[in-house]
Design an enzyme around this catalytic site. Sequence first.
Site, PDB file in Angstrom:
ATOM      1  N   ASP A  67      26.047 -47.383  67.403  1.00 58.27           N
ATOM      2  CA  ASP A  67      24.836 -48.095  66.803  1.00 58.27           C
ATOM      3  C   ASP A  67      24.937 -49.572  66.528  1.00 58.27           C
ATOM      4  O   ASP A  67      25.967 -49.902  66.345  1.00 58.27           O
ATOM      5  CB  ASP A  67      24.138 -47.381  65.716  1.00 58.27           C
ATOM      6  N   ASN A 136      21.185 -38.664  53.865  1.00 55.94           N
ATOM      7  CA  ASN A 136      20.331 -37.997  54.175  1.00 55.94           C
ATOM      8  C   ASN A 136      20.462 -37.142  55.382  1.00 55.94           C
ATOM      9  O   ASN A 136      19.732 -36.425  56.405  1.00 55.94           O
ATOM     10  CB  ASN A 136      18.913 -38.705  54.571  1.00 55.94           C
ATOM     11  N   HIS A 138      22.034 -38.323  58.428  1.00 57.17           N
ATOM     12  CA  HIS A 138      21.833 -38.838  59.667  1.00 57.17           C
ATOM     13  C   HIS A 138      23.140 -39.010  60.358  1.00 57.17           C
ATOM     14  O   HIS A 138      24.197 -39.187  59.529  1.00 57.17           O
ATOM     15  CB  HIS A 138      20.943 -40.252  59.623  1.00 57.17           C
ATOM     16  N   GLU A 143      17.602 -40.793  62.272  1.00 54.50           N
ATOM     17  CA  GLU A 143      17.008 -40.205  60.867  1.00 54.50           C
ATOM     18  C   GLU A 143      16.528 -39.033  61.179  1.00 54.50           C
ATOM     19  O   GLU A 143      16.055 -38.448  61.937  1.00 54.50           O
ATOM     20  CB  GLU A 143      15.973 -41.608  60.439  1.00 54.50           C
TER      21      GLU A 143
HETATM   22  C1  GLP Z   1      25.339 -46.143  58.445  1.00 53.16           C
HETATM   23  C2  GLP Z   1      25.778 -45.848  60.082  1.00 53.16           C
HETATM   24  C3  GLP Z   1      26.294 -44.473  60.052  1.00 53.16           C
HETATM   25  C4  GLP Z   1      27.094 -44.111  58.959  1.00 53.16           C
HETATM   26  C5  GLP Z   1      26.353 -44.041  57.731  1.00 53.16           C
HETATM   27  C6  GLP Z   1      27.444 -43.403  56.631  1.00 53.16           C
HETATM   28  O1  GLP Z   1      24.068 -45.804  58.377  1.00 53.16           O
HETATM   29  N1  GLP Z   1      24.852 -46.264  60.963  1.00 53.16           N
HETATM   30  O2  GLP Z   1      26.927 -44.302  61.565  1.00 53.16           O
HETATM   31  O3  GLP Z   1      27.738 -42.805  59.207  1.00 53.16           O
HETATM   32  O4  GLP Z   1      25.915 -45.502  57.420  1.00 53.16           O
HETATM   33  O5  GLP Z   1      27.933 -44.857  56.156  1.00 53.16           O
HETATM   34  P1  GLP Z   1      29.223 -44.747  54.938  1.00 53.16           P
HETATM   35  O6  GLP Z   1      30.113 -44.165  55.594  1.00 53.16           O
HETATM   36  O7  GLP Z   1      29.347 -46.099  54.588  1.00 53.16           O
HETATM   37  O8  GLP Z   1      28.679 -43.835  53.715  1.00 53.16           O
END
Ligand code: GLP
Length: 244
Positions: A67, A136, A138, A143
């Site tokens: 992404d 959440n 995702h 989402e």
């Molecule tokens: C973002 C990214 C996700 C990632 C998520 C969790 O939203 N788009 O790919 O898994 O954050 O991030 P973190 O590892 O910092 O908790």
Amino acid sequence: MRIIKARDYQDMSQKGAAVIAAQIIMKPDCVLGLATGSTPVGIYEQLAKGYRSGALDFSGISTVNLDEYCGLDPRDRQSYYYFMQEHLFRYVNIRQNAVYVPDGSNPDEKEACEKHETIIRALGGLDLQLLGLGRNGHIGFNEPGPVFEKETHRVALTESTIQANARFFDSPSQVPTHAYTMGIGTIFKAKKILVAVSGEDKAQAAAQAFRGPVTPEVPASILQFHPDVTVIGDEAALSGISDL
Ligand code: GLP
């Protein structure tokens, strides 16, 4: 779905990197799907270490990221392209023309998303997709919602995701409101999936995703149906799953 319990973040990172290293060793020209966020940083550090020690060669590898924020240029320090350079690509011998991140600077949503799908197809698909887990539930930026989106698409980020990601920005108002993300269908076509999950604030999402009902309201729950998923989580993140 295999769920592997790691002691802590460091142990999770070492185990996660070992899975990716095995993939690179078994198929030196493999296509890796990569993720951003805090969770994979330790895995990327271990992979860079593997390169420095001479154990890993990235020269044949291609990578495709999950992404990217809409409206950010790849040179922007907050972009996911920049993140990948800072945390992995600059430390290993990967070919710069073999790393692909959705083009957040392209305002033409259809073109940007189709291009990402075309790249993945042209590379022959993803051999191994690394995923983090949103608070959440995702994955990528898919989402919670009424349906599982199939292909790369543009999404409006939820307020909780904007707040969670605000720590990377000077203020929440600077977090882009939209992103391009691989769809659930794109992720699902990966031959193998590795999910890294760390910390108590992911415990509820992990329990819902890996033990709860499969529903687009918890996007990661669809992974229960994939034939080759490995979850590596530290004790805190897996604390809500009682049967491990
Ligand atoms: C973002 C990214 C996700 C990632 C998520 C969790 O939203 N788009 O790919 O898994 O954050 O991030 P973190 O590892 O910092 O908790």
